[in-house]
Design a protein around this motif. Structure first.
Motif, PDB file in Angstrom:
ATOM      1  N   THR A  13       0.851  -1.186   0.000  1.00 42.79           N
ATOM      2  CA  THR A  13       0.000   0.000   0.000  1.00 42.79           C
ATOM      3  C   THR A  13       0.890   1.241   0.000  1.00 42.79           C
ATOM      4  OG1 THR A  13      -0.037   0.150   2.400  1.00 42.79           O
ATOM      5  CG2 THR A  13      -1.787  -1.186   1.362  1.00 42.79           C
ATOM      6  N   LEU A  14       0.301   2.412  -0.209  1.00 40.78           N
ATOM      7  CA  LEU A  14       1.082   3.647  -0.157  1.00 40.78           C
ATOM      8  C   LEU A  14       1.737   3.820   1.212  1.00 40.78           C
ATOM      9  CD1 LEU A  14      -1.262   6.119  -2.064  1.00 40.78           C
ATOM     10  CD2 LEU A  14       0.855   5.048  -2.895  1.00 40.78           C
ATOM     11  N   ARG A  15       0.995   3.510   2.258  1.00 41.40           N
ATOM     12  CA  ARG A  15       1.546   3.614   3.619  1.00 41.40           C
ATOM     13  C   ARG A  15       2.737   2.672   3.780  1.00 41.40           C
ATOM     14  NH1 ARG A  15       1.298   0.554   7.643  1.00 41.40           N
ATOM     15  NH2 ARG A  15      -0.432  -0.686   6.865  1.00 41.40           N
ATOM     16  N   GLU A  16       2.608   1.444   3.259  1.00 39.16           N
ATOM     17  CA  GLU A  16       3.696   0.475   3.368  1.00 39.16           C
ATOM     18  C   GLU A  16       4.925   0.916   2.565  1.00 39.16           C
ATOM     19  OE1 GLU A  16       1.096  -3.604   4.089  1.00 39.16           O
ATOM     20  OE2 GLU A  16       1.406  -2.878   2.041  1.00 39.16           O
ATOM     21  N   TRP A  17       4.716   1.492   1.374  1.00 40.98           N
ATOM     22  CA  TRP A  17       5.847   2.000   0.596  1.00 40.98           C
ATOM     23  C   TRP A  17       6.540   3.131   1.342  1.00 40.98           C
ATOM     24  CZ3 TRP A  17       8.752  -0.021  -2.868  1.00 40.98           C
ATOM     25  CH2 TRP A  17       8.257  -0.985  -3.733  1.00 40.98           C
ATOM     26  N   ARG A  18       5.740   4.021   1.923  1.00 43.02           N
ATOM     27  CA  ARG A  18       6.320   5.157   2.660  1.00 43.02           C
ATOM     28  C   ARG A  18       7.141   4.660   3.846  1.00 43.02           C
ATOM     29  NH1 ARG A  18       4.523   7.580   6.906  1.00 43.02           N
ATOM     30  NH2 ARG A  18       2.385   6.834   6.694  1.00 43.02           N
ATOM     31  N   ALA A  19       6.600   3.689   4.582  1.00 40.88           N
ATOM     32  CA  ALA A  19       7.319   3.123   5.726  1.00 40.88           C
ATOM     33  C   ALA A  19       8.576   2.379   5.266  1.00 40.88           C
ATOM     34  CB  ALA A  19       6.396   2.193   6.505  1.00 40.88           C
ATOM     35  N   TYR A  20       8.458   1.625   4.173  1.00 39.00           N
ATOM     36  CA  TYR A  20       9.589   0.869   3.625  1.00 39.00           C
ATOM     37  C   TYR A  20      10.743   1.799   3.257  1.00 39.00           C
ATOM     38  CZ  TYR A  20      12.138  -2.138   0.334  1.00 39.00           C
ATOM     39  OH  TYR A  20      13.107  -2.847  -0.331  1.00 39.00           O
ATOM     40  N   LYS A  21      10.400   2.962   2.721  1.00 39.64           N
ATOM     41  CA  LYS A  21      11.417   3.947   2.324  1.00 39.64           C
ATOM     42  C   LYS A  21      11.806   4.874   3.480  1.00 39.64           C
ATOM     43  CE  LYS A  21      11.616   2.924  -2.133  1.00 39.64           C
ATOM     44  NZ  LYS A  21      12.827   2.740  -2.932  1.00 39.64           N
ATOM     45  N   LYS A  22      11.169   4.664   4.657  1.00 39.42           N
ATOM     46  CA  LYS A  22      11.460   5.443   5.866  1.00 39.42           C
ATOM     47  C   LYS A  22      11.258   6.951   5.644  1.00 39.42           C
ATOM     48  CE  LYS A  22      14.588   2.129   7.927  1.00 39.42           C
ATOM     49  NZ  LYS A  22      14.972   1.045   7.116  1.00 39.42           N
ATOM     50  N   LEU A  23      10.092   7.273   5.106  1.00 45.57           N
ATOM     51  CA  LEU A  23       9.757   8.663   4.811  1.00 45.57           C
ATOM     52  C   LEU A  23       8.569   9.124   5.642  1.00 45.57           C
ATOM     53  CD1 LEU A  23       9.970   8.323   0.952  1.00 45.57           C
ATOM     54  CD2 LEU A  23      11.576   9.600   2.383  1.00 45.57           C
ATOM     55  N   SER A  24       8.533  10.401   5.930  1.00 43.48           N
ATOM     56  CA  SER A  24       7.390  10.978   6.639  1.00 43.48           C
ATOM     57  C   SER A  24       6.310  11.347   5.623  1.00 43.48           C
ATOM     58  CB  SER A  24       7.813  12.233   7.403  1.00 43.48           C
ATOM     59  OG  SER A  24       8.169  13.259   6.487  1.00 43.48           O
ATOM     60  N   LYS A  25       5.092  11.479   6.113  1.00 49.60           N
ATOM     61  CA  LYS A  25       3.991  11.939   5.261  1.00 49.60           C
ATOM     62  C   LYS A  25       4.315  13.325   4.718  1.00 49.60           C
ATOM     63  CE  LYS A  25       0.639   9.385   7.944  1.00 49.60           C
ATOM     64  NZ  LYS A  25      -0.334   9.498   9.012  1.00 49.60           N
ATOM     65  N   ARG A  26       4.892  14.141   5.566  1.00 50.45           N
ATOM     66  CA  ARG A  26       5.240  15.514   5.179  1.00 50.45           C
ATOM     67  C   ARG A  26       6.225  15.522   4.011  1.00 50.45           C
ATOM     68  NH1 ARG A  26       6.600  19.094   9.933  1.00 50.45           N
ATOM     69  NH2 ARG A  26       4.359  19.286   9.871  1.00 50.45           N
ATOM     70  N   LYS A  27       7.235  14.644   4.045  1.00 50.61           N
ATOM     71  CA  LYS A  27       8.239  14.598   2.982  1.00 50.61           C
ATOM     72  C   LYS A  27       7.615  14.162   1.655  1.00 50.61           C
ATOM     73  CE  LYS A  27      12.191  14.676   0.946  1.00 50.61           C
ATOM     74  NZ  LYS A  27      12.702  15.970   0.513  1.00 50.61           N
ATOM     75  N   TYR A  61       8.645   6.363  -5.497  1.00 49.44           N
ATOM     76  CA  TYR A  61       9.011   5.192  -4.695  1.00 49.44           C
ATOM     77  C   TYR A  61       9.911   4.230  -5.468  1.00 49.44           C
ATOM     78  CZ  TYR A  61       5.727   6.568  -1.066  1.00 49.44           C
ATOM     79  OH  TYR A  61       5.073   7.235  -0.060  1.00 49.44           O
ATOM     80  N   GLN A  62      10.208   4.549  -6.718  1.00 40.67           N
ATOM     81  CA  GLN A  62      11.072   3.740  -7.578  1.00 40.67           C
ATOM     82  C   GLN A  62      10.580   2.295  -7.649  1.00 40.67           C
ATOM     83  OE1 GLN A  62      14.854   4.630  -5.651  1.00 40.67           O
ATOM     84  NE2 GLN A  62      15.296   6.119  -7.251  1.00 40.67           N
ATOM     85  N   CYS A  63       9.297   2.168  -7.959  1.00 43.89           N
ATOM     86  CA  CYS A  63       8.699   0.849  -8.105  1.00 43.89           C
ATOM     87  C   CYS A  63       7.787   0.861  -9.325  1.00 43.89           C
ATOM     88  CB  CYS A  63       7.906   0.465  -6.862  1.00 43.89           C
ATOM     89  SG  CYS A  63       6.427   1.454  -6.586  1.00 43.89           S
ATOM     90  N   ASP A  64       7.415  -0.305  -9.754  1.00 41.36           N
ATOM     91  CA  ASP A  64       6.479  -0.429 -10.859  1.00 41.36           C
ATOM     92  C   ASP A  64       5.085  -0.078 -10.351  1.00 41.36           C
ATOM     93  OD1 ASP A  64       4.561  -1.946 -12.714  1.00 41.36           O
ATOM     94  OD2 ASP A  64       6.489  -2.119 -13.733  1.00 41.36           O
TER      95      ASP A  64
END
Length: 72
Positions: A13-27, A61-64
Protein backbone atom coordinates in the motif's frame (compact mmCIF):
# COMPACT_ATOMS: atom_id res chain seq x y z
CA UNK A 1 9.03 -24.34 -13.25
CA UNK A 2 6.43 -23.23 -15.76
CA UNK A 3 8.06 -20.83 -18.28
CA UNK A 4 4.66 -19.22 -18.90
CA UNK A 5 4.08 -18.44 -15.23
CA UNK A 6 4.24 -14.78 -14.31
CA UNK A 7 6.70 -13.74 -11.65
CA UNK A 8 5.19 -12.92 -8.29
CA UNK A 9 4.54 -9.23 -7.69
CA UNK A 10 4.92 -8.06 -4.11
CA UNK A 11 2.38 -5.29 -3.70
CA UNK A 12 2.47 -2.71 -0.94
CA UNK A 13 0.00 0.00 0.00
CA UNK A 14 1.08 3.65 -0.16
CA UNK A 15 1.55 3.61 3.62
CA UNK A 16 3.70 0.48 3.37
CA UNK A 17 5.85 2.00 0.60
CA UNK A 18 6.32 5.16 2.66
CA UNK A 19 7.32 3.12 5.73
CA UNK A 20 9.59 0.87 3.62
CA UNK A 21 11.42 3.95 2.32
CA UNK A 22 11.46 5.44 5.87
CA UNK A 23 9.76 8.66 4.81
CA UNK A 24 7.39 10.98 6.64
CA UNK A 25 3.99 11.94 5.26
CA UNK A 26 5.24 15.51 5.18
CA UNK A 27 8.24 14.60 2.98
CA UNK A 28 6.13 12.67 0.45
CA UNK A 29 3.59 15.50 0.34
CA UNK A 30 6.37 18.01 -0.22
CA UNK A 31 7.79 16.02 -3.14
CA UNK A 32 4.32 15.69 -4.70
CA UNK A 33 3.61 19.38 -4.17
CA UNK A 34 0.53 18.82 -1.99
CA UNK A 35 -0.32 19.48 1.64
CA UNK A 36 0.29 16.80 4.24
CA UNK A 37 -3.47 16.46 4.79
CA UNK A 38 -3.96 15.86 1.06
CA UNK A 39 -1.34 13.10 1.14
CA UNK A 40 -3.03 11.55 4.18
CA UNK A 41 -6.25 11.37 2.12
CA UNK A 42 -4.28 9.71 -0.69
CA UNK A 43 -3.13 6.99 1.69
CA UNK A 44 -6.65 6.51 3.05
CA UNK A 45 -8.40 6.47 -0.35
CA UNK A 46 -5.79 5.44 -2.93
CA UNK A 47 -8.48 4.19 -5.32
CA UNK A 48 -9.45 7.84 -5.92
CA UNK A 49 -6.04 8.93 -7.22
CA UNK A 50 -5.61 10.20 -10.76
CA UNK A 51 -3.40 8.13 -13.04
CA UNK A 52 -0.93 11.03 -13.12
CA UNK A 53 -0.61 11.00 -9.32
CA UNK A 54 -0.33 7.20 -9.25
CA UNK A 55 2.49 7.33 -11.81
CA UNK A 56 4.24 10.12 -9.87
CA UNK A 57 4.09 8.00 -6.71
CA UNK A 58 5.48 4.93 -8.43
CA UNK A 59 8.34 7.03 -9.85
CA UNK A 60 9.00 8.58 -6.45
CA UNK A 61 9.01 5.19 -4.70
CA UNK A 62 11.07 3.74 -7.58
CA UNK A 63 8.70 0.85 -8.10
CA UNK A 64 6.48 -0.43 -10.86
CA UNK A 65 2.92 0.88 -10.82
CA UNK A 66 1.78 -2.77 -10.45
CA UNK A 67 3.62 -2.95 -7.12
CA UNK A 68 1.32 -0.41 -5.44
CA UNK A 69 -1.93 -1.73 -4.01
CA UNK A 70 -4.49 0.98 -4.76
CA UNK A 71 -7.43 -1.21 -3.67
CA UNK A 72 -6.97 -2.13 -0.01
Amino acid sequence: MNPNAESTIHMKTLREWRAYKKLSKRKVAEVLGVSESTYVRMEKKPHKLSIETAVALSEFYQCDLKEINFFE
